[in-house]
Write a protein that holds these residues in place. Structure first.
Motif, PDB file in Angstrom:
ATOM      1  N   ARG B 130       5.705 -28.326   0.858  1.00  0.00           N
ATOM      2  CA  ARG B 130       5.568 -27.878  -0.352  1.00  0.00           C
ATOM      3  C   ARG B 130       7.329 -27.613  -0.908  1.00  0.00           C
ATOM      4  N   PRO B 131       7.681 -27.822  -1.988  1.00  0.00           N
ATOM      5  CA  PRO B 131       8.908 -27.776  -2.386  1.00  0.00           C
ATOM      6  C   PRO B 131       8.970 -26.293  -3.200  1.00  0.00           C
ATOM      7  N   ASP B 132      10.302 -25.825  -3.411  1.00  0.00           N
ATOM      8  CA  ASP B 132      10.422 -24.615  -3.943  1.00  0.00           C
ATOM      9  C   ASP B 132       9.865 -24.358  -5.325  1.00  0.00           C
ATOM     10  N   SER B 133       9.132 -23.306  -5.643  1.00  0.00           N
ATOM     11  CA  SER B 133       8.388 -23.071  -7.099  1.00  0.00           C
ATOM     12  C   SER B 133       8.983 -22.536  -7.891  1.00  0.00           C
ATOM     13  N   GLY B 134       9.821 -21.659  -7.314  1.00  0.00           N
ATOM     14  CA  GLY B 134      10.714 -20.613  -8.112  1.00  0.00           C
ATOM     15  C   GLY B 134       9.924 -19.436  -8.673  1.00  0.00           C
ATOM     16  N   LYS B 135       8.630 -19.335  -8.191  1.00  0.00           N
ATOM     17  CA  LYS B 135       7.756 -18.256  -8.705  1.00  0.00           C
ATOM     18  C   LYS B 135       7.850 -17.043  -7.648  1.00  0.00           C
ATOM     19  N   THR B 136       7.784 -15.862  -8.085  1.00  0.00           N
ATOM     20  CA  THR B 136       7.950 -14.820  -7.351  1.00  0.00           C
ATOM     21  C   THR B 136       6.686 -14.031  -7.330  1.00  0.00           C
ATOM     22  N   VAL B 137       6.516 -13.261  -6.138  1.00  0.00           N
ATOM     23  CA  VAL B 137       5.481 -12.421  -5.810  1.00  0.00           C
ATOM     24  C   VAL B 137       5.902 -11.097  -5.178  1.00  0.00           C
ATOM     25  N   ALA B 138       5.445 -10.265  -6.057  1.00  0.00           N
ATOM     26  CA  ALA B 138       5.635  -8.891  -5.454  1.00  0.00           C
ATOM     27  C   ALA B 138       4.461  -8.459  -4.481  1.00  0.00           C
ATOM     28  N   ILE B 139       4.981  -7.716  -3.229  1.00  0.00           N
ATOM     29  CA  ILE B 139       3.846  -7.444  -2.286  1.00  0.00           C
ATOM     30  C   ILE B 139       3.946  -6.164  -1.917  1.00  0.00           C
ATOM     31  N   ASP B 215       8.344  -2.576 -13.188  1.00  0.00           N
ATOM     32  CA  ASP B 215       9.339  -3.629 -12.589  1.00  0.00           C
ATOM     33  C   ASP B 215       8.468  -4.718 -11.604  1.00  0.00           C
ATOM     34  N   LEU B 216       7.360  -3.995 -10.866  1.00  0.00           N
ATOM     35  CA  LEU B 216       6.748  -4.848  -9.707  1.00  0.00           C
ATOM     36  C   LEU B 216       6.029  -5.858 -10.709  1.00  0.00           C
ATOM     37  N   ASN B 217       5.506  -5.530 -11.897  1.00  0.00           N
ATOM     38  CA  ASN B 217       4.713  -6.286 -12.874  1.00  0.00           C
ATOM     39  C   ASN B 217       5.442  -7.364 -13.317  1.00  0.00           C
ATOM     40  N   LYS B 218       6.822  -7.538 -13.401  1.00  0.00           N
ATOM     41  CA  LYS B 218       7.673  -8.617 -13.655  1.00  0.00           C
ATOM     42  C   LYS B 218       7.678  -9.716 -12.853  1.00  0.00           C
ATOM     43  N   SER B 219       7.052  -9.818 -11.538  1.00  0.00           N
ATOM     44  CA  SER B 219       6.946 -10.801 -10.723  1.00  0.00           C
ATOM     45  C   SER B 219       5.762 -11.569 -11.199  1.00  0.00           C
ATOM     46  N   ASP B 220       5.764 -12.994 -10.913  1.00  0.00           N
ATOM     47  CA  ASP B 220       4.678 -14.029 -11.548  1.00  0.00           C
ATOM     48  C   ASP B 220       3.321 -13.399 -10.913  1.00  0.00           C
ATOM     49  N   ALA B 221       3.465 -12.707  -9.920  1.00  0.00           N
ATOM     50  CA  ALA B 221       2.069 -12.132  -9.195  1.00  0.00           C
ATOM     51  C   ALA B 221       2.203 -11.009  -8.348  1.00  0.00           C
ATOM     52  N   VAL B 222       1.359 -10.245  -8.261  1.00  0.00           N
ATOM     53  CA  VAL B 222       1.427  -8.920  -7.428  1.00  0.00           C
ATOM     54  C   VAL B 222       0.142  -9.171  -6.293  1.00  0.00           C
ATOM     55  N   PHE B 223       0.569  -8.507  -5.189  1.00  0.00           N
ATOM     56  CA  PHE B 223      -0.625  -8.480  -4.199  1.00  0.00           C
ATOM     57  C   PHE B 223      -0.250  -6.913  -3.523  1.00  0.00           C
ATOM     58  N   ILE B 224      -1.542  -6.151  -3.806  1.00  0.00           N
ATOM     59  CA  ILE B 224      -1.273  -4.704  -3.433  1.00  0.00           C
ATOM     60  C   ILE B 224      -2.135  -4.531  -1.922  1.00  0.00           C
ATOM     61  N   THR B 225      -1.165  -4.291  -1.046  1.00  0.00           N
ATOM     62  CA  THR B 225      -1.895  -3.988   0.329  1.00  0.00           C
ATOM     63  C   THR B 225      -1.523  -2.685   0.973  1.00  0.00           C
ATOM     64  N   VAL B 226      -1.499  -1.675   0.441  1.00  0.00           N
ATOM     65  CA  VAL B 226      -1.075  -0.395   0.802  1.00  0.00           C
ATOM     66  C   VAL B 226      -1.855   0.340   1.790  1.00  0.00           C
ATOM     67  N   GLY B 227      -2.782  -0.346   2.314  1.00  0.00           N
ATOM     68  CA  GLY B 227      -3.754   0.404   3.390  1.00  0.00           C
ATOM     69  C   GLY B 227      -4.310   1.678   3.181  1.00  0.00           C
ATOM     70  N   VAL B 228      -4.666   2.556   4.160  1.00  0.00           N
ATOM     71  CA  VAL B 228      -5.251   3.610   3.857  1.00  0.00           C
ATOM     72  C   VAL B 228      -4.508   4.725   4.709  1.00  0.00           C
ATOM     73  N   HIS B 229      -3.845   5.628   4.220  1.00  0.00           N
ATOM     74  CA  HIS B 229      -2.819   6.452   4.917  1.00  0.00           C
ATOM     75  C   HIS B 229      -2.761   7.862   4.693  1.00  0.00           C
ATOM     76  N   ARG B 230      -3.785   8.305   3.819  1.00  0.00           N
ATOM     77  CA  ARG B 230      -4.072   9.748   3.772  1.00  0.00           C
ATOM     78  C   ARG B 230      -5.084  10.367   4.627  1.00  0.00           C
ATOM     79  N   ASN B 231      -4.557  11.437   5.249  1.00  0.00           N
ATOM     80  CA  ASN B 231      -5.586  12.016   6.208  1.00  0.00           C
ATOM     81  C   ASN B 231      -6.755  12.768   5.622  1.00  0.00           C
ATOM     82  N   ARG B 232      -7.763  12.275   6.077  1.00  0.00           N
ATOM     83  CA  ARG B 232      -8.906  12.969   5.455  1.00  0.00           C
ATOM     84  C   ARG B 232      -9.059  14.513   6.273  1.00  0.00           C
ATOM     85  N   ARG B 233      -9.263  15.484   5.219  1.00  0.00           N
ATOM     86  CA  ARG B 233      -9.095  17.003   5.729  1.00  0.00           C
ATOM     87  C   ARG B 233     -10.589  17.181   6.075  1.00  0.00           C
ATOM     88  N   LEU B 234     -10.937  18.371   6.792  1.00  0.00           N
ATOM     89  CA  LEU B 234     -12.061  18.670   7.463  1.00  0.00           C
ATOM     90  C   LEU B 234     -12.791  19.640   6.510  1.00  0.00           C
TER      91      LEU B 234
END
Ligand SMILES: Cc1cc2nc3c(=O)[nH]c(=O)nc-3n(C[C@H](O)[C@H](O)[C@H](O)COP(=O)(O)OP(=O)(O)OC[C@H]3O[C@@H](n4cnc5c(N)ncnc54)[C@H](O)[C@@H]3O)c2cc1C
Ligand SMILES: Cc1ncc(C[n+]2csc(CCOP(=O)(O)OP(=O)(O)O)c2C)c(N)n1
Ligand code: SF4
Ligand code: SF4
Ligand code: SF4
Ligand SMILES: [Mg+2]
Lengths: 306, 587, 386
Positions: B130-139, B215-234
């Motif tokens: 694949r050649p360079d596409s010049g497209k940006t992706v924010a992850i 700012d993130l949205n300026k990329s040609d595409a965005v991929f959100i993979t922030v996981g689950v990190h907040r501790n659940r309380r009892l």
């Protein structure tokens, strides 16, 4: 990678062909496979003698032949004698190294050709005799032979009065001649078959290979099951794989899985009329014969190289 | 004489006088006898379909069997940049699906993957053309999902930039899974390899805090993979008392090299991976550890192997007990009150709901308690156009959110939370984003690149570059155990891995599992049946009664069926050990 | 070199001088001396050949078919039940167009066991496609075996040399044994065009479909037609070389004869005496010795008998349900002639009973006294009923 079945020789399958497509065997014919394997083992310096049998047809009609080695078709009962004649003539012409292969059906071996085979074996002619055993006269339309298994259906042993008496033990007859090499072989183990034919070729004198050859129309199986059924014959001990050297020393080549004979019988239409009692009887006979073979081989029964 | 035509004699003079044949039978095209025809068809091995990361399991085992370990590693990396990680922490659903399971034991696929990953990294990632596409992706998020997407997007010629809130990349691989299961240098090497492939990772930037959505949205595409990190309380009294540690936070501090001081006895509340790993970490920090879990062993969400290891290491697990309240003494944690439960009717997860046993309360004095009853995603910073529900970002079949150019994956968007699923979702996103960036309709592409019927997508099939796509099984059906011809396989025991001596575990974070050693690797690889994939075993070639199967020319693999002569007996298909051929009606 | 030899040894010598390389045979009285002598010759080195001691006549013929197919000159000998056992393979040899030469000592077939002269065994093989030569004395036995190879290899047909049990087989007569060099210079070595050869693989004797089988058989018949000329030429050439000419038939005093006596094999010798005696007595009688039975010399028989009044055929054989076989064949040969003799058929000497000059004279007398032949063959020398 090769995954040939548990064979005692796991060499690559030779690629040279001495048989060419277009031949006239039925779909799934074991006999054509045995010829192909055998010729690969023997190579081009071979003359083949074929008595009346399916192979008289399979090879092709005049002026054609599907084999790339010289063959002589001969009368039904003459494989042993004809091979002896070719052998004598080749020797006289200074070609003792040329292999002479007699390739006969069970009828041509167990029955009508037994006399001339016995003559050749008794003279210890330097020939290789392969019997492709499809357990009946198939060429003429599935009539019983003395190689037909007990209680099998054939067109002359109808289901209402199936074959009486056990299959003739041809190896015992041949070992009685004290020939240097006898072996059983099975299309389901081509590398084993090839190794045995090679061994036969390297042995001077009469060598005999009894090769089980499934016949889809004759056994009433569908053609794709041909190898599978042959494999079961060995795994159920119905057709053990072994060699006999000098008529004396028995070597079992393969440890069967010891499956019940029913597994083998129930696959085949020619046994579909058997009752539970019939099957039990066959099982008993098979177990008994196996015991004899084990004793003859003086071998540990459960030596496994799996 | 001609081989192609039968010979007809019209006059006696031209006819040979003797019954001697010299012509071949080749003119007799026995193919006309056929009513069903055989065909070579690569079918999908169940392991391939079952691998959520979409590894070409059969393919890399085939290479390893030949000793081509480096090629095996490269083949894995065509799909998955994390073989060293997966070879250690993946719970290997591939092995659960392995056909060998019904024969003796499954192939030790994930151990083999780990061996493959020991190979030095190649200078360049697997070629894509694949050649360079010049497209940006924010992850957003550098967990396995984000990094996998970044890796493939870079291979596809785009410019991915990964934004990570924490100090180092890797997500839970770095801050969740402890080093005794995933040594840091192993993870670092794979992450470094990903960056070397053209992925930019910016750490210490929390989206919504350090960098704005616009700012993130300026990329040609965005991929959100922030996981689950907040501790659940009892949500029980005195939960904010010092000495009560959130599980994930505890693991993070251990991973960051600044573990908190623990009491001699530590109680862990929970039954998931976080609970087990927290317990095993606490053990390694010198404490005695007891886990209290409100259901029974069967319902524990933690991976069974990990639970077993924890038990063997000396962690005590008490089932069917739940916390009632924390006990304090002068603002200090003094202990915990628990009570017994019994299992009632199933909840929405299908597991039976624990019900308190009245009057069964009891107190345990303790001064360190780790709560690990689950984590939730922090999605508060997302713009309202991106919808989420039940604490999960809403996505379609191929990872697209309610915004066309925004995709999401991994724990933050899926119900299944594990590394390999996260990797698979990263691949799916990479392919879908690539299609989006090229204005292609992904719905039409997806079936073609799905492994088997229900598997992950295959990037090599998506890229359709070189012959990699051939190796990922066909689009055909998945090979079942019944499809195999077992006559050709011998029983052979699964090779065992060695593990760290128990004496060494209580004091160190040294890796517990060792991989397969060199010699046994090939032995183990040879156990593979190669379900659905031709291995050139010669069976069809050797058993064809009509010599209608021909080996391809020198240098070429495989076979050709000479339809002129194939009588359609079906033996080749029946005797194929691995269902790499089929019989079918001819068109 | 002249030697006193029994007929069987003359046959062995014929084979030896023909330099046969392969012999496969099975013993049967009265043929045994042939094979005993040949196996002797093979083992003491006088003959460079392989003697294959097969287990039956069927196998003997099967293996000489095989060795000939491999390109080696081959020989066998049998008799009676042995020949009958070979029957299937006799067809095979001819159909395969192999120039095998075999000797058959004519002996009666069982039951009851009878080891003495009778032509029924070989005449029963009439339609197998073999050339059949019926010889009169031991010299002719030797000469015919050698000629047999030259004929056979020229027309690619097998040749059967037949002679009577005991009257020839076990009877000593002086025989001129030609030098090996002399035979070698007359009988070329065997160099067939086709033979089993891995360098040039061909398939022999396979399946022939109806679209070609008939043509194949037509060629076989044509070969027999051609063989008539070849037999004459070879007999003539043999005469030039060795001083003893042969032909399809031999005629004695036939030119001006009104009555022709027709015999074959050893019965010809007493017939010669009778014809000489009756000629001396002024009777216009001649003798026709049928030497070659297959191919049947129809043209010659027609020529000789065309203008005769009476033909008397003596058969040491019987086709059951019909009668004397030579007589029948001769009737068939002349049937379409406008001028043809009355044919009288007599059966005599079955199972080794003598055919003496007196018996032959009785036959001639009986014919002279009868108006026309009986509808079936007449049996001569039977014990009277009463
Ligand atoms: C203790 C523990 C042990 C586990 N063990 C295993 C195991 O053995 N095998 C297995 O398969 N799975 C295991 N898992 C699950 C597995 O780790 C996760 O499913 C997987 O890591 C999810 O990957 P992800 O990429 O979706 O998210 P994560 O790995 O969670 O990565 C998300 C990343 O996004 C970052 N981030 C979050 N919000 C922002 C933001 N706003 N801006 C920038 N960055 C942000 C986070 O810091 C994190 O680095 C375990 C989980 C835990 C907690
Ligand atoms: C003397 C003789 N009898 C009968 C036949 C008919 N015939 C030809 S092949 C055959 C059966 C052959 O059986 P087998 O040897 O088992 O070979 P198969 O056809 O089964 O391969 C028979 C009976 C014959 N050709 N010759
Ligand atoms: S009938 Fe049987 S043995 Fe004969 S060709 Fe057919 S399958 Fe082969
Ligand atoms: S045997 Fe091999 S190909 Fe088949 S499922 Fe298991 S690992 Fe996959
Ligand atoms: S084994 Fe040969 S003939 Fe039979 S179906 Fe396969 S290719 Fe065709
Ligand atoms: Mg048969």
């Amino acid at each position: 990678m090769t995954t040939h079945q548990d064979s005692f020789t796991d060499k690559p399958y030779p690629q040279e062909e001495y048989l060419q497509s277009g031949y006239l065997s039925c779909q799934g014919c074991g006999g054509s496979m045995i010829m192909r394997h055998a010729l690969k083992a023997l190579g081009p310096d071979t003359v083949c003698v074929i008595p009346a049998s399916c192979w008289s047809i399979i090879a092709g009609n005049w002026p054609y032949s599907s084999l790339n080695i010289p063959i002589m078709h001969t009368a039904f009962e003459t494989a042993g004698a004809a091979a002896s004649g070719v052998r004598a003539a080749l020797d006289l012409k200074g070609k003792p190294e040329t292999h002479v292969l007699a390739f006969a059906g069970d009828g041509g071996t167990f029955d009508i050709g037994l006399q001339s085979l016995s003559g050749a074996a008794e003279r210890n002619e330097n020939i290789i005799y392969i019997c492709y055993d499809n357990e009946a006269y198939m060429n003429t339309g599935i009539q019983r032979s003395s190689a037909t298994p007990e209680m099998a259906w054939t067109t002359t042993t109808p289901a209402t009065f199936p074959k009486v008496g056990p299959k003739k033990n041809i190896i015992q007859i041949l070992t009685g001649h004290k020939i240097p090499y006898c072996a059983t072989a099975n299309v389901a183990w081509p590398m084993d078959l090839i190794a045995k034919v090679r061994r036969a070729a390297e042995t001077k004198g009469t060598t005999f290979i009894h090769a089980l050859s499934p016949c889809p129309p004759g056994w009433k199986i569908s053609s794709e099951k041909s190898i599978e059924v042959a494999r079961l014959a060995t795994h159920t001990k119905v057709f053990p794989l072994y060699e006999v050297i000098n008529g004396e020393s028995y070597h079992i080549n393969f440890e069967p899985k010891n499956l019940p004979v029913e597994a083998y019988l129930s696959m085949q239409g020619r046994f579909s009329h058997l009752s539970k009692a019939d099957i039990a009887h066959i099982q008993q006979r098979v177990d008994y014969e196996w015991k004899i073979l084990l004793q003859r081989s003086m071998m540990e029964p459960f030596h496994m190289n799996m | 004489m001609s081989d192609e035509k039968p010979i007809t004699y019209h006059n006696l003079g031209e006819m040979p006088e003797y019954v001697i044949s010299e012509a071949s039978m080749l003119w007799n095209k026995t193919g006309t006898w056929r009513y069903l025809a055989p065909r070579y068809l690569t079918q999908t091995p169940p392991c391939n379909q079952q691998c959520p990361a979409g590894n070409d399991v059969e393919g890399f085992i085939r290479l390893m069997e030949k000793g081509a370990i480096a090629e095996a590693a490269q083949l894995i990396r065509e799909e998955n940049p994390f073989p060293a990680v997966c070879g250690r922490v993946c719970y290997h659903p591939c092995e659960t699906g392995c056909n060998r399971t019904q024969f003796d034991d499954p192939v030790a696929i994930h151990s083999l993957e780990r061996v493959a990953a020991e190979q030095p990294f190649p200078a360049t990632p697997p070629e894509t053309g694949r050649p360079d596409s010049g497209k940006t992706v924010a992850i957003i998020g550098s967990g396995p999902s984000g990094l996998t997407a970044a890796y493939h997007l870079a291979r596809m010629g785009h410019q991915p930039t990964v934004y990570e809130a924490l100090d180092e990349p890797g997500g839970l691989l770095r801050y969740g899974i402890p080093a005794y299961r995933l040594p840091r240098n192993i993870l670092k090497a794979e992450v470094d390899h990903i960056t070397s492939c053209g992925v930019k990772i910016i750490c210490g930037k929390r989206a919504g805090v350090d960098i704005s959505w616009s700012d993130l949205n300026k990329s040609d595409a965005v991929f959100i993979t922030v996981g689950v990190h907040r501790n659940r309380r009892l949500e029980i009294p005195a939960e904010n008392t010092a000495g009560i540690l959130p599980g994930l936070g505890f693991l993070e501090s251990v991973a960051g090299g600044t573990p908190p001081r623990l009491g001699q006895h530590v109680i862990v509340i929970g039954g998931g991976n976080t609970a087990i790993d927290s317990a095993r970490c606490a053990l390694r920090l010198g404490s005695d550890v007891s886990i209290y879990y409100h259901r029974s062993r069967d319902e524990m969400p933690a991976f069974e192997e990990e639970v077993n290891e924890a038990l063997k290491e000396g962690v005590k697990i008490h089932f069917l007990t739940q916390p009632v309240q924390f006990l304090t003494d002068n603002q200090h944690l003094a202990g915990i009150q628990l009570r017994e439960t019994r299992l009632g009717s199933p909840d929405e997860s299908g597991r039976r709901r624990p019900e308190p046993v009245p009057g069964s309360e009891f107190d345990i004095p303790v001064n360190t308690i780790i709560t690990a009853i689950g984590e939730t995603a922090d999605l508060d910073w997302l713009p309202p156009e991106i919808s989420h529900e039940n604490n999960r970002i809403t996505i379609n079949l191929f990872g697209q959110t309610s915004l066309e150019k925004v995709f999401a994956g991994g724990d933050a968007a899926l119900t299944e939370h594990n590394v390999t699923t996260a990797i698979g979702s990263g691949k799916l996103a990479a392919c879908a984003i690539d299609a989006f960036l090229h204005n292609q309709d992904f719905t039409g592409i997806m079936p073609r690149i799905t492994i088997g019927e229900t598997g992950a997508v295959s990037v090599s099939r998506y890229l359709n570059h070189g012959d990699a796509h051939k190796k990922q099984g066909g689009p055909g059906k998945v090979v079942s155990f019944e499809d195999l011809n077992l006559a050709y396989f011998r029983k052979s025991a699964r090779q065992k891995i060695t593990t760290l001596d128990f004496n060494n575990r209580s004091s160190s974070f040294e890796e517990v599992n060792n991989g397969l050693s060199g010699e046994v690797t090939v032995i183990e690889a040879k156990r593979c049946f190669h379900c659905g994939v031709c291995t050139d075993c010669d069976n069809c070639y050797m058993f064809c009664p009509d010599i209608a199967i021909l080996k391809k020319g020198p240098g070429e693999e495989g076979y050709r069926i000479n339809m002129d002569y194939c009588k359609g007996c079906g033996i080749c298909v029946n005797e194929c050990p691995r269902a790499a051929m089929i019989m079918e009606k001819e068109q | 070199m002249k030697k006193v030899l029994m007929g069987n040894h003359a046959a062995s010598w014929g084979a030896k001088l023909s330099r046969v390389r392969m012999i496969a045979a099975y013993p049967i009285t009265p043929q045994t001396h042939i094979v005993e002598e040949l196996s002797e010759m093979c083992s003491d080195g006088r003959l460079d050949a392989k003697f294959l001691k097969v287990e039956s006549e069927h196998s003997a013929m099967a293996s000489v078919i095989a060795s000939e197919t491999t390109g080696v000159r081959s020989f066998t000998a049998s008799s009676s039940n042995g020949l009958a056992l070979m029957h299937e393979m006799l067809h095979w040899a001819a159909g395969a167009r192999l120039p095998i030469v075999m000797v058959n000592v004519n002996r009666a077939l069982a039951p009851g066991w009878n080891i003495w002269a009778d032509q029924g065994d070989s005449l029963a093989q009439r339609d197998t496609g073999w050339i059949q030569i019926y010889v009169e004395d031991n010299q002719e036995v030797l000469d015919s075996v050698i000629q047999g190879y030259r004929i056979a290899e020229q027309v690619n047909l097998p040749v059967m040399v037949c002679y009577d049990a005991f009257f020839l087989s076990h009877t000593y007569e002086p025989v001129d044994i030609p030098d090996q060099e002399s035979v070698d210079s007359w009988l070329p070595s065997f160099e067939p065009d086709n033979f089993l050869d891995p360098e040039n693989p061909k398939a022999y004797y396979g399946l022939v479909m109806p679209d070609n089988y008939m043509e194949m058989r037509y060629r076989l018949q044509q070969a027999h037609e051609a063989a008539k000329r070849v037999v004459s030429e070879v007999g003539n050439s043999f005469g030039n070389h060795f001083g003893r000419p042969y032909d399809l038939v031999e005629t004695i005093h036939c030119d001006d004869a009104e009555t022709v006596l027709i015999t074959s094999s050893s019965a010809t010798s007493p017939a010669r005496l009778v014809v000489d005696k009756l000629r001396d007595a002024g009777r216009k009688i001649g003798l026709l010795k049928m030497r070659v039975f297959r191919p049947f010399p129809t043209e010659i028989v027609q020529e000789i008998l065309g203008n005769k009044k009476t033909a008397i055929v003596i058969d040491r054989n019987c086709s059951w349900g019909k009668g004397g076989i030579f007589a029948d064949e001769i009737k068939g040969a002349i049937n379409n002639l406008s001028n043809r003799p009355m044919v009288y058929s007599f059966i005599a000497g079955l199972g080794g009973r003598g055919i003496t000059p007196d018996l032959i004279e009785d036959i001639v007398k009986q014919v002279e006294n009868s108006e026309s032949p009986a509808t079936s063959s007449e049996w001569i020398g039977l014990k009277p009923f009463n």
